[in-house]
Design an enzyme around this catalytic site. Structure first.
Site, PDB file in Angstrom:
ATOM      1  CG  MET A  20      -0.370   1.720  -3.305  1.00  0.00           C
ATOM      2  SD  MET A  20      -0.789  -0.099  -3.334  1.00  0.00           S
ATOM      3  CE  MET A  20      -0.410  -0.498  -5.142  1.00  0.00           C
ATOM      4  CG  ASN A  21       2.256   7.285  -4.002  1.00  0.00           C
ATOM      5  OD1 ASN A  21       1.375   7.767  -3.213  1.00  0.00           O
ATOM      6  ND2 ASN A  21       3.530   7.562  -3.458  1.00  0.00           N
ATOM      7  CG  ASP A  22       6.680   5.646  -3.265  1.00  0.00           C
ATOM      8  OD1 ASP A  22       5.841   6.274  -4.220  1.00  0.00           O
ATOM      9  OD2 ASP A  22       7.179   6.487  -2.637  1.00  0.00           O
ATOM     10  CD1 TRP A  46       0.418  10.647  -3.718  1.00  0.00           C
ATOM     11  CD2 TRP A  46       0.033  12.841  -3.405  1.00  0.00           C
ATOM     12  NE1 TRP A  46       1.356  11.175  -3.047  1.00  0.00           N
ATOM     13  CE2 TRP A  46       1.058  12.597  -2.756  1.00  0.00           C
ATOM     14  CE3 TRP A  46      -0.334  14.362  -3.380  1.00  0.00           C
ATOM     15  CZ2 TRP A  46       1.800  13.400  -1.826  1.00  0.00           C
ATOM     16  CZ3 TRP A  46       0.410  15.048  -2.461  1.00  0.00           C
ATOM     17  CH2 TRP A  46       1.353  14.563  -1.793  1.00  0.00           C
ATOM     18  CB  SER A  79       8.124   6.686   1.045  1.00  0.00           C
ATOM     19  OG  SER A  79       7.326   6.309   0.093  1.00  0.00           O
ATOM     20  NE  ARG A 149      10.222  13.050  -1.619  1.00  0.00           N
ATOM     21  CZ  ARG A 149      10.518  14.215  -2.244  1.00  0.00           C
ATOM     22  NH1 ARG A 149      10.564  15.388  -1.309  1.00  0.00           N
ATOM     23  NH2 ARG A 149      10.384  14.282  -3.542  1.00  0.00           N
ATOM     24  CG  ASP A 150      11.457   9.134   0.105  1.00  0.00           C
ATOM     25  OD1 ASP A 150      10.173   9.570   0.809  1.00  0.00           O
ATOM     26  OD2 ASP A 150      11.446   9.328  -1.201  1.00  0.00           O
ATOM     27  CD  GLU A 201      10.287  11.242  -5.455  1.00  0.00           C
ATOM     28  OE1 GLU A 201       9.695  12.272  -5.213  1.00  0.00           O
ATOM     29  OE2 GLU A 201       9.963  10.545  -6.463  1.00  0.00           O
TER      30      GLU A 201
HETATM   31  C1  FRU Z   1       7.840   9.091  -4.436  1.00  0.00           C
HETATM   32  C2  FRU Z   1       7.486   9.666  -3.657  1.00  0.00           C
HETATM   33  C3  FRU Z   1       8.200   9.816  -2.262  1.00  0.00           C
HETATM   34  C4  FRU Z   1       7.465  10.326  -1.379  1.00  0.00           C
HETATM   35  C5  FRU Z   1       5.986   9.924  -1.695  1.00  0.00           C
HETATM   36  C6  FRU Z   1       4.824  10.780  -1.472  1.00  0.00           C
HETATM   37  O1  FRU Z   1       6.966   8.347  -5.293  1.00  0.00           O
HETATM   38  O2  FRU Z   1       7.450  11.032  -4.128  1.00  0.00           O
HETATM   39  O3  FRU Z   1       9.321  10.676  -2.362  1.00  0.00           O
HETATM   40  O4  FRU Z   1       7.773   9.798   0.140  1.00  0.00           O
HETATM   41  O5  FRU Z   1       6.206   9.555  -2.975  1.00  0.00           O
HETATM   42  O6  FRU Z   1       3.709   9.900  -1.546  1.00  0.00           O
END
Ligand code: FRU
Length: 479
Positions: A20-22, A46, A79, A149-150, A201
């Site tokens: 898991m990340n964001d 990842w 994200s 993004r994001d 980000e």
């Molecule tokens: C931040 C990020 C975002 C991107 C996502 C990809 O941690 O790099 O900018 O959308 O993670 O997993």
């Protein structure tokens, strides 16, 4: 050791298995808090991103649900955010309001072209359980910028438009839309201001109440990606200022950090918290890109910070974002171990053998050169927090906290300069593999992972060359 059991948090969200990340798409709707998250269901590092999903009634105990968004012909799912479309501006909800997710589609680069990032929509009629991707995807992009993004979207009442904050290289670009589908460029922020140590980000723009006043401030949060040239890894900055529906203007040149620890990244706030509640609640990904893929957990990787309520405090002429742990946390503790007011010279140890603890402590310096607290995880493993009155710094040292050898940067002290160390208020939550320290009513937040064999065996208060006055209590889990 069986790290699957040992490091698994008791109070923090972590996926049952895999990477898991964001945090993504955090939104409150019909009695539930939703937490979506960057998720790789096929491994513990990842990989091709999906949106995982969990729901909660109190933001502490989460039920993990099925994956919400899968990759498709436009790419993997990076994200983004989610909103309730109360007035059916999108046309997706002819019968009753529902959720719209606004996220980045990411296509890897090939030999012929660089990566492609675009913004897309999906909507749900069943409280986020199933999702339909909008047939007109993508709704924004691609752009000449590769990093695009994001998207974080909110309804701007004054102009009756949706506003999107988007990370665009090392700036944030704002777009507006009447319907979440058609987006118009408004402005770009960030040139020549703030930290440009890495790619920008995960932006978030919102108002916060100024403590002890009726006024509000606009705050823009921006996460900054890891840059191998520096040894700080990934971190989060914020700006305070104003927003007129089109342009954000910062009121300062200084760099402001949301967290002075290493392990709070990509955090954003919940959308659609009811007006009666009125809180702006934030949580982050409790890791750092420098070593996130190497942390020594088995079968799962990464956890979120505890949810925190944000506000702004005026300090001198400056405005600071302050953080408090949400009140919902209190019901996970029943008893207290009091630390009656006392003078400490040397070391005072309080035995608290628990799987998680919440410490509240006031330390008043009499004449100690250095003082602080140590969390003894086991006999051999400990994490130390020290205040140095000559340098006016706070330092967290995790060199002896347990497993540490997976990254050089994990060994570096986490340090912050304070106005003074005469009187410090601490709130510290220790869970299986983390410490969250809030200093002086949340003016400083220091979030740090640790990998000890046990959470806590004892807490000691210590001084060097002199004395302090100490008072407080340790809250311990419900039995
Ligand atoms: C931040 C990020 C975002 C991107 C996502 C990809 O941690 O790099 O900018 O959308 O993670 O997993």
């Amino acid at each position: 050791i069986n790290s699957l059991a040992t490091y698994r948090p008791k109070l923090h969200f972590a996926p049952k298995k895999n990477w898991m990340n964001d945090p993504n798409g955090m939104v409150y709707f019909q009695g539930e808090y939703h937490l979506f998250f960057q998720y790789h269901p096929d491994g513990t590092t990842w990989g091709p991103m999906h949106w995982g999903h969990a729901v909660s009634k109190d933001m502490i105990t989460w039920e993990e649900l099925d994956i919400a968004l899968y990759p498709d012909e436009h790419g993997t799912i990076f994200s983004g955010s989610a909103v309730v479309d109360w007035n059916n501006t999108s046309g997706f909800f002819p019968d009753e309001p529902g959720l719209v997710a606004i996220f980045t589609h990411h296509l890897d680069g090939t030999e012929e072209r660089p990566p492609v990032q675009t913004q897309s929509l999906a909507f749900s009629h069943d409280k986020g359980r199933t999702w339909t991707k909008y047939e007109g995807n993508p709704v924004l992009g691609p752009d000449t910028k590769v990093d695009f993004r994001d998207p974080k979207v909110f309804w701007h009442k004054e102009t009756e438009k949706w506003i999107m904050s988007l990370a665009t290289g090392q700036t944030i670009t704002f777009y507006s839309s009447p319907n979440l589908i058609d987006w118009k460029f408004e402005s770009e922020f960030g040139e020549g201001i703030g930290s440009h140590d890495g790619v920008w980000e995960c932006p978030d723009l919102f108002t916060l109440k100024i403590e002890d006043s009726e006024e509000e401030k606009w705050v823009l949060i921006v996460s900054i990606g890891d840059n191998p040239e520096f040894d700080r890894g990934s971190f989060t900055q914020y700006f305070t200022g104003s927003f007129d529906g089109s342009t954000f203007t910062a009121e300062h040149d200084s760099i402001k950090l949301l967290d002075v620890g290493k392990d709070n990244y990509a955090g954003v706030s919940f959308s659609d918290i009811p007006d009666e509640d009125g809180r702006r609640i934030y949580l982050g990904w409790m890791s750092n890109w420098r070593y996130a893929n190497q942390v020594p957990t088995d079968g799962w990787r990464s956890q979120m910070t505890l949810p925190r309520e944000l506000a702004v405090r005026k300090v001198g002429e400056d405005y600071k974002v302050i953080q408090r742990l949400v009140g919902e946390l209190n019901s996970y503790f029943s008893e207290k171990v009091d630390i009656d007011e006392c003078i400490v010279e040397g070391t005072k140890t309080i035995k608290v053998e628990e799987s998680y603890v919440d410490l509240t402590l006031n330390l008043e310096r009499v004449d100690a050169e250095q003082f602080g607290i140590t969390v003894h995880h086991t006999k051999e493993q400990h994490t130390t927090i020290t205040f140095d009155s000559a340098k006016n710094v706070l330092v967290l040292d995790r060199k002896k906290s347990g497993q540490i050898d997976f990254s050089d940067m994990f060994l570096l002290d986490q340090e912050v300069k304070l106005e003074n160390t005469d009187n410090v208020q601490l709130r510290l939550v220790v869970d299986s593999s983390s410490l969250e320290l809030l200093v002086n009513g949340g003016e400083y937040s220091l979030t740090s992972l640790v990998y000890p064999d046990k959470a806590c065996e004892a807490i000691s208060i210590h001084t060097f060359n002199g004395t302090i006055k100490a008072a407080g209590y340790v809250s311990i889990p419900c039995k």
